[in-house]
Design an enzyme around this catalytic site. Structure first.
Site, PDB file in Angstrom:
ATOM      1  N   ALA A   1      67.478  29.897  89.367  1.00 32.58           N
ATOM      2  CA  ALA A   1      67.116  29.216  88.121  1.00 32.58           C
ATOM      3  C   ALA A   1      67.945  27.965  87.865  1.00 32.58           C
ATOM      4  O   ALA A   1      67.453  26.980  87.303  1.00 32.58           O
ATOM      5  CB  ALA A   1      67.244  30.175  86.943  1.00 32.58           C
ATOM      6  N   PHE A   2      69.206  27.969  88.258  1.00 27.20           N
ATOM      7  CA  PHE A   2      70.108  26.840  88.010  1.00 27.20           C
ATOM      8  C   PHE A   2      69.847  25.674  88.955  1.00 27.20           C
ATOM      9  O   PHE A   2      70.308  24.546  88.721  1.00 27.20           O
ATOM     10  CB  PHE A   2      71.564  27.289  88.222  1.00 27.20           C
ATOM     11  CG  PHE A   2      71.929  27.393  89.688  1.00 27.20           C
ATOM     12  CD1 PHE A   2      72.592  26.350  90.325  1.00 27.20           C
ATOM     13  CD2 PHE A   2      71.562  28.501  90.434  1.00 27.20           C
ATOM     14  CE1 PHE A   2      72.910  26.430  91.674  1.00 27.20           C
ATOM     15  CE2 PHE A   2      71.876  28.592  91.780  1.00 27.20           C
ATOM     16  CZ  PHE A   2      72.554  27.553  92.408  1.00 27.20           C
TER      17      PHE A   2
ATOM     18  N   ARG B   1      71.696  38.307  84.290  1.00 28.63           N
ATOM     19  CA  ARG B   1      72.406  39.058  85.322  1.00 28.63           C
ATOM     20  C   ARG B   1      71.624  40.332  85.610  1.00 28.63           C
ATOM     21  O   ARG B   1      71.084  40.971  84.704  1.00 28.63           O
ATOM     22  CB  ARG B   1      73.835  39.417  84.872  1.00 28.63           C
ATOM     23  CG  ARG B   1      74.812  38.247  84.903  1.00 28.63           C
ATOM     24  CD  ARG B   1      75.090  37.785  86.316  1.00 28.63           C
ATOM     25  NE  ARG B   1      76.089  36.727  86.382  1.00 28.63           N
ATOM     26  CZ  ARG B   1      75.831  35.432  86.372  1.00 28.63           C
ATOM     27  NH1 ARG B   1      74.573  35.020  86.245  1.00 28.63           N
ATOM     28  NH2 ARG B   1      76.799  34.535  86.478  1.00 28.63           N
TER      29      ARG B   1
ATOM     30  N   GLU C   1      73.205  42.258  93.487  1.00 31.63           N
ATOM     31  CA  GLU C   1      72.597  41.295  94.406  1.00 31.63           C
ATOM     32  C   GLU C   1      73.558  40.847  95.503  1.00 31.63           C
ATOM     33  O   GLU C   1      73.124  40.576  96.625  1.00 31.63           O
ATOM     34  CB  GLU C   1      72.025  40.097  93.664  1.00 31.63           C
ATOM     35  CG  GLU C   1      73.002  39.249  92.894  1.00 31.63           C
ATOM     36  CD  GLU C   1      72.285  38.155  92.114  1.00 31.63           C
ATOM     37  OE1 GLU C   1      72.622  36.980  92.335  1.00 31.63           O
ATOM     38  OE2 GLU C   1      71.400  38.454  91.297  1.00 31.63           O
TER      39      GLU C   1
ATOM     40  N   ASP D   1      64.993  36.583  88.244  1.00 30.64           N
ATOM     41  CA  ASP D   1      65.750  35.657  89.084  1.00 30.64           C
ATOM     42  C   ASP D   1      67.044  36.304  89.549  1.00 30.64           C
ATOM     43  O   ASP D   1      67.786  35.720  90.337  1.00 30.64           O
ATOM     44  CB  ASP D   1      66.063  34.373  88.311  1.00 30.64           C
ATOM     45  CG  ASP D   1      66.717  33.312  89.197  1.00 30.64           C
ATOM     46  OD1 ASP D   1      66.165  33.028  90.281  1.00 30.64           O
ATOM     47  OD2 ASP D   1      67.776  32.775  88.814  1.00 30.64           O
TER      48      ASP D   1
ATOM     49  N   THR E   1      66.641  36.248  83.694  1.00 30.77           N
ATOM     50  CA  THR E   1      67.290  35.166  84.431  1.00 30.77           C
ATOM     51  C   THR E   1      68.791  35.157  84.140  1.00 30.77           C
ATOM     52  O   THR E   1      69.467  34.163  84.381  1.00 30.77           O
ATOM     53  CB  THR E   1      66.689  33.797  84.040  1.00 30.77           C
ATOM     54  OG1 THR E   1      66.750  33.650  82.615  1.00 30.77           O
ATOM     55  CG2 THR E   1      65.242  33.680  84.508  1.00 30.77           C
TER      56      THR E   1
ATOM     57  N   ARG F   1      72.802  29.126  74.196  1.00 32.74           N
ATOM     58  CA  ARG F   1      72.193  27.862  74.614  1.00 32.74           C
ATOM     59  C   ARG F   1      70.845  28.082  75.311  1.00 32.74           C
ATOM     60  O   ARG F   1      69.846  27.422  75.004  1.00 32.74           O
ATOM     61  CB  ARG F   1      73.133  27.111  75.550  1.00 32.74           C
ATOM     62  CG  ARG F   1      74.442  26.656  74.904  1.00 32.74           C
ATOM     63  CD  ARG F   1      75.295  25.933  75.924  1.00 32.74           C
ATOM     64  NE  ARG F   1      76.552  25.471  75.364  1.00 32.74           N
ATOM     65  CZ  ARG F   1      77.675  26.172  75.354  1.00 32.74           C
ATOM     66  NH1 ARG F   1      77.690  27.385  75.877  1.00 32.74           N
ATOM     67  NH2 ARG F   1      78.777  25.676  74.837  1.00 32.74           N
ATOM     68  N   ILE F   2      70.815  29.002  76.273  1.00 32.11           N
ATOM     69  CA  ILE F   2      69.587  29.217  77.044  1.00 32.11           C
ATOM     70  C   ILE F   2      68.517  29.865  76.175  1.00 32.11           C
ATOM     71  O   ILE F   2      67.343  29.461  76.181  1.00 32.11           O
ATOM     72  CB  ILE F   2      69.880  30.085  78.288  1.00 32.11           C
ATOM     73  CG1 ILE F   2      70.898  29.393  79.184  1.00 32.11           C
ATOM     74  CG2 ILE F   2      68.593  30.356  79.065  1.00 32.11           C
ATOM     75  CD1 ILE F   2      71.451  30.272  80.291  1.00 32.11           C
TER      76      ILE F   2
ATOM     77  N   HIS G   1      68.087  34.118  92.539  1.00 28.51           N
ATOM     78  CA  HIS G   1      69.123  33.538  91.672  1.00 28.51           C
ATOM     79  C   HIS G   1      69.078  32.008  91.763  1.00 28.51           C
ATOM     80  O   HIS G   1      70.095  31.338  91.965  1.00 28.51           O
ATOM     81  CB  HIS G   1      70.512  34.056  92.077  1.00 28.51           C
ATOM     82  CG  HIS G   1      71.480  34.056  90.935  1.00 28.51           C
ATOM     83  ND1 HIS G   1      72.383  35.072  90.711  1.00 28.51           N
ATOM     84  CD2 HIS G   1      71.697  33.160  89.937  1.00 28.51           C
ATOM     85  CE1 HIS G   1      73.115  34.803  89.644  1.00 28.51           C
ATOM     86  NE2 HIS G   1      72.717  33.638  89.151  1.00 28.51           N
TER      87      HIS G   1
END
Length: 344
Positions: free
Chosen positions: A304-305, A231, A260, A255, A229, A150-151, A302
């Site tokens: 982006a969402f 993992r 992390e 991102d 963007t 999708r992305i 992190h």
């Protein structure tokens, strides 16, 4: 049912309470981790975000856990095998707006090639000229999209709109989509060698761990821009640093970073003045700190969402997942379709 929502923001309660008013619902801002799991052991359903670490040692403390509703598309914070073995249903949010992540990836790319941070900093100092700010055009550059779920598909349409040449790699190519948007699927090694820009959009799986690494670093086209963007563990951090130092990688737009969660924990430990017990923790901290301070690396946390629209959709879909489970509907159950998710 006794339901617990972890890592919850105040505004989210209104959505949850409206739909789950007939159930006993508990809310907390804290993440669900091994250290606090025992005090929540009586809950039958838990909803978490990515900072909750649901490994075996956490999940085993629950007496009657029936369902996990993770408010994320990713699932690497959950022990899926343990859930399968113990018949714990796991639901996720596979698509709360894939375009949001692609928008962020594109924003990071434009930030790098147009020298946006440097330009803003210069004018804030009262220096209104363009000396030292010459950037690069994206038109006619070749972008390699790794992962066309999708992305990745949104990133392809954005790239095409900017006049870029697109090549892609995916373990399960969508040839109809490729024909429609006039790009070619090629193997990963060729993609690494021909791309001016590489944008990563794959889930973290054993097959994608350190997909970009020191062994294939030499394949990269000199001056390539890397965007991640997805993992952090998809890129070997030491390979990324080596690529920057040797001039193979011109910019890194990230991102996500490797380890992390551990890095965030280390930061708290250091701020508290405590000594880190393991030398490998110092190494992780130093490597990531190097990236954060490098002039050709642009890192966001992190994020982006994180749009108003997307986070609202995430909560709404998570509540729907819980309602579906309570009604006995298993059509959106995730724990038994990991292999399908791997394809997308």
């Amino acid at each position: 049912m006794k339901i617990a929502f972890f890592e919850i923001e105040g505004w989210e309660k209104e959505i949850v309470e409206k739909e789950l008013k007939s159930h006993e619902v508990f809310y907390t801002k804290e993440a669900l981790v091994p250290e606090n799991a025992e005090k929540y052991q009586d809950f039958e359903i838990v909803s978490v975000f990515v900072h909750s670490i649901l490994r075996k040692e956490t999940l085993a403390k629950f007496k009657n856990l029936k369902m996990i509703a993770t408010r994320s598309a990713g699932y690497d914070h959950i022990d899926i095998d343990f859930c399968k073995q113990n018949k714990i249903a796991v639901y996720r949010v596979p698509d709360y707006g894939a375009h949001v992540i692609a928008e962020h990836a594109l924003a990071l790319l434009l930030t790098a090639v147009k020298n946006i941070p440097q330009a803003i900093e210069k004018t804030r100092k009262g220096i209104f000229n363009y000396q030292g700010l010459r950037g690069y055009e994206l038109k006619d550059k070749t972008i390699g999209i790794v992962g066309t779920g999708r992305i990745g598909k949104h990133m392809i349409t954005f790239s095409k709109a900017l006049g870029m040449n697109v090549v892609a790699y995916d373990a399960y190519p969508d040839e109809d989509f490729a024909k429609k948007y006039e790009f070619d699927y090629i193997d990963l090694e060729k993609l690494l060698s021909v791309s001016d820009i590489i944008s990563l959009h794959v889930p973290l799986l054993p097959s994608t761990y350190h997909l970009i690494n020191r062994k294939n670093l030499s394949l990269l086209k000199k001056g390539v821009i890397i965007i991640n963007t997805a993992r952090g563990e998809i890129i070997e951090t030491e390979a990324l640093i080596e690529g920057l130092e040797k001039g193979i990688i011109s910019f890194a737009c990230l991102d996500v970073i490797e380890k992390e969660r551990e890095f965030a924990k280390f930061q708290k430990t250091l701020r508290a003045g405590e000594v880190l017990p393991d030398s490998t923790e110092y190494k992780t901290f130093l490597l990531n700190y190097y990236l954060f301070t490098h002039p050709r690396v642009f890192v966001t946390p992190h994020n982006a969402f994180n749009t108003h629209e997307a986070v609202r959709r995430i909560v709404q879909i998570s509540v729907e997942n819980i309602l579906n489970f309570l009604k006995g509907d298993r059509t959106t159950l995730f724990v038994n379709i990991v292999e399908t998710f791997a394809k997308h």
